[in-house]
Design a protein around this motif. Sequence first.
Motif, mmCIF file in Angstrom:
data_model
loop_
_atom_site.group_PDB
_atom_site.id
_atom_site.type_symbol
_atom_site.label_atom_id
_atom_site.label_comp_id
_atom_site.label_asym_id
_atom_site.label_seq_id
_atom_site.Cartn_x
_atom_site.Cartn_y
_atom_site.Cartn_z
ATOM 1 N N ILE A 175 0.843 -1.202 0.000
ATOM 2 C CA ILE A 175 0.000 0.000 0.000
ATOM 3 C C ILE A 175 0.877 1.250 0.000
ATOM 4 O O ILE A 175 0.632 2.208 -0.735
ATOM 5 C CB ILE A 175 -0.937 0.004 1.238
ATOM 6 C CG1 ILE A 175 -1.904 -1.184 1.173
ATOM 7 C CG2 ILE A 175 -1.673 1.325 1.369
ATOM 8 C CD1 ILE A 175 -2.903 -1.122 0.031
ATOM 9 N N ARG A 176 1.932 1.215 0.839
ATOM 10 C CA ARG A 176 2.781 2.407 0.959
ATOM 11 C C ARG A 176 3.400 2.779 -0.389
ATOM 12 O O ARG A 176 3.627 3.942 -0.686
ATOM 13 C CB ARG A 176 3.883 2.168 2.002
ATOM 14 C CG ARG A 176 4.614 3.449 2.361
ATOM 15 C CD ARG A 176 5.842 3.229 3.242
ATOM 16 N NE ARG A 176 5.670 2.169 4.203
ATOM 17 C CZ ARG A 176 6.578 1.229 4.441
ATOM 18 N NH1 ARG A 176 7.724 1.239 3.782
ATOM 19 N NH2 ARG A 176 6.359 0.288 5.314
ATOM 20 N N HIS A 177 3.673 1.763 -1.204
ATOM 21 C CA HIS A 177 4.308 2.024 -2.504
ATOM 22 C C HIS A 177 3.299 1.944 -3.654
ATOM 23 O O HIS A 177 3.675 1.694 -4.795
ATOM 24 C CB HIS A 177 5.472 1.053 -2.704
ATOM 25 C CG HIS A 177 6.574 1.264 -1.708
ATOM 26 N ND1 HIS A 177 7.460 2.323 -1.787
ATOM 27 C CD2 HIS A 177 6.908 0.588 -0.587
ATOM 28 C CE1 HIS A 177 8.306 2.265 -0.764
ATOM 29 N NE2 HIS A 177 7.989 1.226 -0.017
ATOM 30 N N ASN A 178 2.043 2.179 -3.321
ATOM 31 C CA ASN A 178 0.976 2.276 -4.346
ATOM 32 C C ASN A 178 0.887 1.045 -5.231
ATOM 33 O O ASN A 178 0.614 1.157 -6.437
ATOM 34 C CB ASN A 178 1.187 3.527 -5.219
ATOM 35 C CG ASN A 178 1.182 4.787 -4.386
ATOM 36 O OD1 ASN A 178 0.327 4.947 -3.522
ATOM 37 N ND2 ASN A 178 2.148 5.650 -4.615
ATOM 38 N N MET A 179 1.094 -0.096 -4.628
ATOM 39 C CA MET A 179 1.001 -1.322 -5.423
ATOM 40 C C MET A 179 -0.406 -1.918 -5.397
ATOM 41 O O MET A 179 -0.586 -3.113 -5.607
ATOM 42 C CB MET A 179 2.036 -2.340 -4.934
ATOM 43 C CG MET A 179 3.443 -1.981 -5.366
ATOM 44 S SD MET A 179 3.636 -1.795 -7.156
ATOM 45 C CE MET A 179 3.385 -3.472 -7.706
ATOM 46 N N ASN A 180 -1.386 -1.058 -5.139
ATOM 47 C CA ASN A 180 -2.772 -1.508 -5.266
ATOM 48 C C ASN A 180 -3.389 -0.936 -6.537
ATOM 49 O O ASN A 180 -4.602 -0.789 -6.631
ATOM 50 C CB ASN A 180 -3.594 -1.121 -4.027
ATOM 51 C CG ASN A 180 -3.489 0.353 -3.700
ATOM 52 O OD1 ASN A 180 -2.715 1.082 -4.324
ATOM 53 N ND2 ASN A 180 -4.270 0.796 -2.724
ATOM 54 N N GLN A 181 -2.521 -0.604 -7.487
ATOM 55 C CA GLN A 181 -3.011 -0.067 -8.766
ATOM 56 C C GLN A 181 -2.913 -1.147 -9.840
ATOM 57 O O GLN A 181 -1.822 -1.604 -10.175
ATOM 58 C CB GLN A 181 -2.183 1.162 -9.152
ATOM 59 C CG GLN A 181 -2.320 2.293 -8.137
ATOM 60 C CD GLN A 181 -1.326 3.424 -8.371
ATOM 61 O OE1 GLN A 181 -0.430 3.320 -9.200
ATOM 62 N NE2 GLN A 181 -1.495 4.499 -7.620
ATOM 63 N N PRO A 182 -4.065 -1.556 -10.373
ATOM 64 C CA PRO A 182 -4.098 -2.647 -11.352
ATOM 65 C C PRO A 182 -3.135 -2.404 -12.512
ATOM 66 O O PRO A 182 -2.932 -1.265 -12.939
ATOM 67 C CB PRO A 182 -5.543 -2.631 -11.849
ATOM 68 C CG PRO A 182 -6.327 -1.983 -10.764
ATOM 69 C CD PRO A 182 -5.411 -1.008 -10.098
ATOM 70 N N GLY A 183 -2.559 -3.496 -12.983
ATOM 71 C CA GLY A 183 -1.683 -3.417 -14.147
ATOM 72 C C GLY A 183 -0.207 -3.346 -13.798
ATOM 73 O O GLY A 183 0.648 -3.630 -14.640
ATOM 74 N N LYS A 184 0.114 -2.973 -12.555
ATOM 75 C CA LYS A 184 1.525 -2.907 -12.165
ATOM 76 C C LYS A 184 2.090 -4.320 -12.010
ATOM 77 O O LYS A 184 1.344 -5.293 -11.862
ATOM 78 C CB LYS A 184 1.675 -2.122 -10.869
ATOM 79 C CG LYS A 184 1.497 -0.617 -11.046
ATOM 80 C CD LYS A 184 1.845 0.106 -9.761
ATOM 81 C CE LYS A 184 1.951 1.605 -9.963
ATOM 82 N NZ LYS A 184 2.298 2.299 -8.710
ATOM 83 N N SER A 185 3.418 -4.403 -11.986
ATOM 84 C CA SER A 185 4.047 -5.728 -11.892
ATOM 85 C C SER A 185 4.731 -5.898 -10.539
ATOM 86 O O SER A 185 5.483 -5.035 -10.084
ATOM 87 C CB SER A 185 5.052 -5.915 -13.030
ATOM 88 O OG SER A 185 5.886 -4.783 -13.125
#
Length: 397
Positions: free
Chosen positions: A216-226
């Motif tokens: 969450i802290r590194h915005n990894m809840n954004q679809p499409g990221k790896s």
Amino acid sequence: MPSQARVLLGERARPHPVGVPEGRCRAIADANRGGRREEGEVVVIAYVTFVPKARDDLFDQQFSWPAWLLNARAATAVPGQQMIPLEYSPLTVSTWTRNLHHDSVYPLVPGHEIAGVVTEVGSDVMDFKLGDHVAVGTYINSCRDCDNCNSLLENHCSNFVFTFNGVDTDGTVTKGGYSSHIVVHERYCYKIPDGYPLEKAAPLACAGITVYTPMIRHNMNQPGKSLGVIGLGGLGHMAVKFGKAFGLNVTVLSTSESKRDEAINLLGADNFVVSSDKNQMESLKNSLDFIVDTASGDHPFDPYLALLKVRGVMALVGFPGEIRVHPASLNLGARTLSGSVVGGTKDTQEMINFCAVNKIYPNVEVIKIDYINEALERLVNRDVKYRFVIDIESSFK
Ligand SMILES: NC(=O)C1=CN([C@@H]2O[C@H](COP(=O)(O)OP(=O)(O)OC[C@H]3O[C@@H](n4cnc5c(N)ncnc54)[C@H](OP(=O)(O)O)[C@@H]3O)[C@@H](O)[C@H]2O)C=CC1
Ligand SMILES: O=C/C=C/c1ccc(O)c(O)c1
């Protein structure tokens, strides 16, 4: 003035009723002490995880299985109190149990992934009632006054108190969830939503929040990221589940080829790479937005950092013996090596709610106490998917 939180375990040591092979464990007579409750505290008795990582330490002369067997037995024997029977207890034996910090205080009662049912509430308790399903994680107190506590990032409070082997504000050494019950201030207690299987809830309180927080802290809840996940164990398999729930492209980076099928077909990972295979690693270079490193053992860092895109981030959550990084691994591509430890109380509750809504359940194998030695053997051989959870209540029936 806030009431003081305490974690207090089983009332009395008794001969344990479950046979444990000679030489495998030693009873500790004074592992338990009388329970006290204050306003603002709830009593939780629970399931706890078991994840030993070094066998010899488990059979340390002062680390004792019967310590918590006894506690569990005593819980059902205390008259006149409403308590939460410890039902499931995942096996997790970590750095402290192994005394890697050389600060263990014996007798040591581990267990920091705890789930149970509230059986008693202090008069100041606002958010919990009898019968609630709850979890307790890695810490059970903090100063409640510093910037971190005021931001509900109690995991970064310099006075936070570990759930076991910690020194509480009253000077007592905390004892963890391999016990009949735990008394904890409601601030450090999390609600398990209706319908969430209790035996699967305990690992959320540590394994779950530990990987959720940096994602969450590194915005990894954004679809499409790896996302890359190093190490497919208790933490790693939760990272894969969160990654898929967030709509990420997930690659597992594992030392164990044998985990490929499960990673792809059961957990839903998109890709599985054996980290010792140079060709597979080469093909992944510069491709990942973020890596969460859950490997528990020593490993090189440069080969993994090379997999990150420009400005990519690798968050370390495991505790290897040391970190060695070539400066170019960070400078070229402006990559970041970050760290993270469990999570704050607000984020922990949010993560649990997210799991309930999205039906994210840790994969656990529920065992009875008399399976403990086989479980140990299998843990040493990395043969568990992915947490053993001790069904304490049934073990004593
Ligand atoms: N920062 C924090 O707040 C927390 C940190 N931790 C730490 O996280 C780590 C993982 O915990 P957990 O998931 O419970 O442990 P597990 O034992 O369940 O899983 C760890 C995995 O790491 C991989 N691994 C083990 N040794 C090595 C090695 N030498 N090199 C590369 N990979 C290795 C294995 O996966 P594979 O077979 O796929 O390679 C293994 O399954 C531990 O160090 C633990 O202490 C735990 C909780 C909180
Ligand atoms: O302060 C550090 C605590 C880290 C930690 C928490 C939980 C766990 O299982 C660990 O192995 C380490």
